[in-house]
Design a protein around this motif. Structure first.
Motif, PDB file in Angstrom:
ATOM      1  N   ALA A 113       0.830  -1.205   0.000  1.00 39.06           N
ATOM      2  CA  ALA A 113       0.000   0.000   0.000  1.00 39.06           C
ATOM      3  C   ALA A 113       0.861   1.249   0.000  1.00 39.06           C
ATOM      4  N   PHE A 114       1.884   1.259   0.842  1.00 43.50           N
ATOM      5  CA  PHE A 114       2.681   2.472   0.985  1.00 43.50           C
ATOM      6  C   PHE A 114       3.508   2.753  -0.262  1.00 43.50           C
ATOM      7  N   VAL A 115       3.842   1.707  -1.020  1.00 44.65           N
ATOM      8  CA  VAL A 115       4.532   1.922  -2.293  1.00 44.65           C
ATOM      9  C   VAL A 115       3.650   2.736  -3.239  1.00 44.65           C
ATOM     10  N   PHE A 116       2.358   2.403  -3.302  1.00 47.07           N
ATOM     11  CA  PHE A 116       1.427   3.165  -4.141  1.00 47.07           C
ATOM     12  C   PHE A 116       1.239   4.586  -3.596  1.00 47.07           C
ATOM     13  N   LEU A 117       1.089   4.723  -2.278  1.00 50.00           N
ATOM     14  CA  LEU A 117       0.880   6.041  -1.689  1.00 50.00           C
ATOM     15  C   LEU A 117       2.070   6.954  -1.949  1.00 50.00           C
ATOM     16  N   GLU A 118       3.272   6.443  -1.762  1.00 51.36           N
ATOM     17  CA  GLU A 118       4.463   7.263  -1.952  1.00 51.36           C
ATOM     18  C   GLU A 118       4.673   7.599  -3.421  1.00 51.36           C
ATOM     19  N   ASP A 119       4.337   6.689  -4.305  1.00 50.91           N
ATOM     20  CA  ASP A 119       4.446   6.975  -5.723  1.00 50.91           C
ATOM     21  C   ASP A 119       3.473   8.078  -6.130  1.00 50.91           C
ATOM     22  N   ALA A 120       2.248   8.042  -5.571  1.00 52.18           N
ATOM     23  CA  ALA A 120       1.270   9.083  -5.869  1.00 52.18           C
ATOM     24  C   ALA A 120       1.756  10.441  -5.379  1.00 52.18           C
ATOM     25  N   ARG A 121       2.378  10.492  -4.214  1.00 49.44           N
ATOM     26  CA  ARG A 121       2.912  11.760  -3.707  1.00 49.44           C
ATOM     27  C   ARG A 121       3.961  12.320  -4.652  1.00 49.44           C
ATOM     28  N   ASP A 125      -0.353  12.755  -7.894  1.00 45.77           N
ATOM     29  CA  ASP A 125      -1.652  12.129  -8.074  1.00 45.77           C
ATOM     30  C   ASP A 125      -2.388  12.087  -6.734  1.00 45.77           C
ATOM     31  N   VAL A 126      -3.638  11.672  -6.784  1.00 48.90           N
ATOM     32  CA  VAL A 126      -4.475  11.656  -5.584  1.00 48.90           C
ATOM     33  C   VAL A 126      -4.662  10.213  -5.122  1.00 48.90           C
ATOM     34  N   CYS A 127      -4.008   9.880  -4.036  1.00 49.18           N
ATOM     35  CA  CYS A 127      -4.176   8.564  -3.401  1.00 49.18           C
ATOM     36  C   CYS A 127      -3.842   8.757  -1.928  1.00 49.18           C
ATOM     37  N   GLN A 128      -4.870   8.831  -1.103  1.00 50.19           N
ATOM     38  CA  GLN A 128      -4.702   9.085   0.318  1.00 50.19           C
ATOM     39  C   GLN A 128      -4.598   7.755   1.080  1.00 50.19           C
ATOM     40  N   PRO A 129      -4.075   7.797   2.303  1.00 51.83           N
ATOM     41  CA  PRO A 129      -3.900   6.543   3.054  1.00 51.83           C
ATOM     42  C   PRO A 129      -5.155   5.690   3.158  1.00 51.83           C
ATOM     43  N   LEU A 130      -6.331   6.319   3.311  1.00 50.04           N
ATOM     44  CA  LEU A 130      -7.552   5.542   3.468  1.00 50.04           C
ATOM     45  C   LEU A 130      -8.161   5.138   2.128  1.00 50.04           C
ATOM     46  N   ASP A 131      -7.485   5.431   1.009  1.00 57.40           N
ATOM     47  CA  ASP A 131      -7.918   4.952  -0.304  1.00 57.40           C
ATOM     48  C   ASP A 131      -7.469   3.522  -0.570  1.00 57.40           C
ATOM     49  N   ALA A 150      -6.717  -6.160  -0.930  1.00 55.26           N
ATOM     50  CA  ALA A 150      -7.052  -4.733  -0.818  1.00 55.26           C
ATOM     51  C   ALA A 150      -7.772  -4.269  -2.064  1.00 55.26           C
ATOM     52  N   LEU A 151      -8.555  -3.214  -1.879  1.00 58.34           N
ATOM     53  CA  LEU A 151      -9.159  -2.461  -2.973  1.00 58.34           C
ATOM     54  C   LEU A 151      -8.499  -1.094  -2.979  1.00 58.34           C
ATOM     55  N   LEU A 152      -7.943  -0.706  -4.114  1.00 63.85           N
ATOM     56  CA  LEU A 152      -7.203   0.548  -4.243  1.00 63.85           C
ATOM     57  C   LEU A 152      -7.983   1.544  -5.090  1.00 63.85           C
ATOM     58  N   TYR A 153      -8.101   2.781  -4.576  1.00 66.55           N
ATOM     59  CA  TYR A 153      -8.621   3.912  -5.348  1.00 66.55           C
ATOM     60  C   TYR A 153      -7.465   4.858  -5.651  1.00 66.55           C
ATOM     61  N   TYR A 154      -7.363   5.290  -6.899  1.00 61.32           N
ATOM     62  CA  TYR A 154      -6.208   6.100  -7.310  1.00 61.32           C
ATOM     63  C   TYR A 154      -6.660   7.015  -8.438  1.00 61.32           C
ATOM     64  N   GLN A 155      -6.397   8.326  -8.279  1.00 58.46           N
ATOM     65  CA  GLN A 155      -6.817   9.284  -9.298  1.00 58.46           C
ATOM     66  C   GLN A 155      -5.618  10.061  -9.826  1.00 58.46           C
ATOM     67  N   HIS A 156      -5.512  10.116 -11.151  1.00 59.43           N
ATOM     68  CA  HIS A 156      -4.449  10.889 -11.773  1.00 59.43           C
ATOM     69  C   HIS A 156      -4.704  12.377 -11.607  1.00 59.43           C
ATOM     70  N   GLY A 157      -3.646  13.117 -11.353  1.00 58.95           N
ATOM     71  CA  GLY A 157      -3.744  14.565 -11.317  1.00 58.95           C
ATOM     72  C   GLY A 157      -4.056  15.098  -9.943  1.00 58.95           C
ATOM     73  N   PRO A 158      -3.678  16.348  -9.657  1.00 59.84           N
ATOM     74  CA  PRO A 158      -3.912  16.929  -8.331  1.00 59.84           C
ATOM     75  C   PRO A 158      -5.382  17.203  -8.079  1.00 59.84           C
ATOM     76  N   ALA A 159      -5.751  17.224  -6.808  1.00 58.43           N
ATOM     77  CA  ALA A 159      -7.159  17.385  -6.434  1.00 58.43           C
ATOM     78  C   ALA A 159      -7.660  18.814  -6.613  1.00 58.43           C
ATOM     79  N   ASP A 160      -6.745  19.791  -6.727  1.00 57.56           N
ATOM     80  CA  ASP A 160      -7.180  21.181  -6.771  1.00 57.56           C
ATOM     81  C   ASP A 160      -7.462  21.684  -8.183  1.00 57.56           C
ATOM     82  N   ARG A 161      -7.391  20.816  -9.183  1.00 56.62           N
ATOM     83  CA  ARG A 161      -7.795  21.214 -10.527  1.00 56.62           C
ATOM     84  C   ARG A 161      -8.296  19.977 -11.262  1.00 56.62           C
ATOM     85  N   ASP A 162      -8.683  20.161 -12.539  1.00 50.93           N
ATOM     86  CA  ASP A 162      -9.243  19.036 -13.282  1.00 50.93           C
ATOM     87  C   ASP A 162      -8.309  17.839 -13.216  1.00 50.93           C
TER      88      ASP A 162
END
Length: 300
Positions: A113-121, A125-131, A150-162
């Motif tokens: 999980a943390f590999v995905f979270l750190e890669d998103a940072r 991209d948008v992938c928070q710990p509880l995703d 696990a079920l992973l939610y992951y969104q491309h791009g920053p949350a503050d714009r499209d």
């Protein structure tokens, strides 16, 4: 709760442990406060322990690693929060003996999980710990169910714009504790989930209005399936991917593998290159190397 900063780091720390089941001190530091000294994370965990919200065990191997887990009180409190409402952790999540016996697999899932979270940072991209949600139950009929690690939610791009598309993935972490054939049998279970239509009493599907598959109640698209392989060397990884490929051939002519990316990679490659790198092997053609974000129609 005297002394607990429920609005920020303390709340996140308890939420992560309630959802992930367990984590080492170093893992907790990486996810809740990577920009400060690890001593601050140790003090935070010690404070939560003094409040009766978390506890720890010490593994005799691996340099006497400390493993943190939520207490029954901590689970009860965290699961009342909106972001964790509806979660149903195992009844043994707070049992020290169960934590010790499950530590090998669960800590590997947490590391994945943390590999995905750190890669998103790193990528913005948008992938928070509880995703990252462990062990979500998906019925497939006859009292059986698919329960991915696990079920992973992951969104491309920053949350503050499209932002880019939302991606979802079922993640299976295999530590070579079961034979290759049993690992490959998971593909059959996912294929059943892909086609499973629950029976609704008093309702008969028609050609004009067929009943929808169960998974469509939760997801607009069926999540891709990711196998992360650990606990074996390169030859063992190849053997397990070959078994997955053989299992995939048995599913023909189902459209499952045409519509859903099913990919596998060693955990060592994720740790070294990151999950967004082309380290994933499609099970229908393991000689390819693709990113996990590949679309099904891009695998051919």
């Amino acid at each position: 709760m005297i002394g607990v900063d429920a609005g920020s780091g303390d709340r996140l720390a308890l939420g992560v442990l309630a959802q992930y089941r367990m984590a080492t001190t170093e893992q907790m530091h990486r996810v809740i406060a990577p920009g400060v000294r690890i001593e601050q994370t140790r003090r935070r965990l010690a404070r939560l322990r003094a409040e009766g919200l978390v506890d720890r065990i010490t593994l005799p191997q691996a340099g006497r690693t400390r493993v943190w887990f939520p207490t029954a009180y901590g689970v009860q409190l965290a699961c009342e929060w909106p972001e964790l409402r509806g979660r149903r952790p195992s009844r043994t999540v707070s049992d020290p003996t169960a934590v010790r016996l499950k530590a090998g697999h669960t800590l590997t899932v947490t590391e994945t999980a943390f590999v995905f979270l750190e890669d998103a940072r790193r990528r913005g991209d948008v992938c928070q710990p509880l995703d990252w949600i462990p062990e979500v139950h998906h019925p497939i009929g006859s009292g059986e169910a698919v329960i991915p690690d696990a079920l992973l939610y992951y969104q491309h791009g920053p949350a503050d714009r499209d932002s880019g598309p939302m991606l979802r993935a079922f993640v299976e972490v295999d530590r070579a504790t079961m034979g290759p054939e049993r690992l490959a049998a998971k593909l059959t279970a996912y294929e059943r989930l892909y086609h499973y239509v629950p029976t609704v009493p008093g309702r008969r599907p028609t050609l004009r209005e067929p009943a929808p598959e169960e998974w469509r109640r939760r997801y607009p698209l069926f999540p891709r399936v990711l196998f992360v392989l650990d606990g074996t060397g390169p030859a063992g990884v190849d053997n397990r991917i070959s078994a997955l490929r053989a299992g995939a051939r048995l599913l023909a002519p189902s459209r499952f593998l045409y519509d859903v990316p099913v990919l596998a990679t060693p955990l060592a490659d994720l740790l070294h290159h990151g999950p967004s790198a082309p380290v994933w092997r499609p099970v229908h053609d393991p000689d390819q190397r693709v990113p996990w974000t590949v679309h099904a129609d891009q695998q051919a």
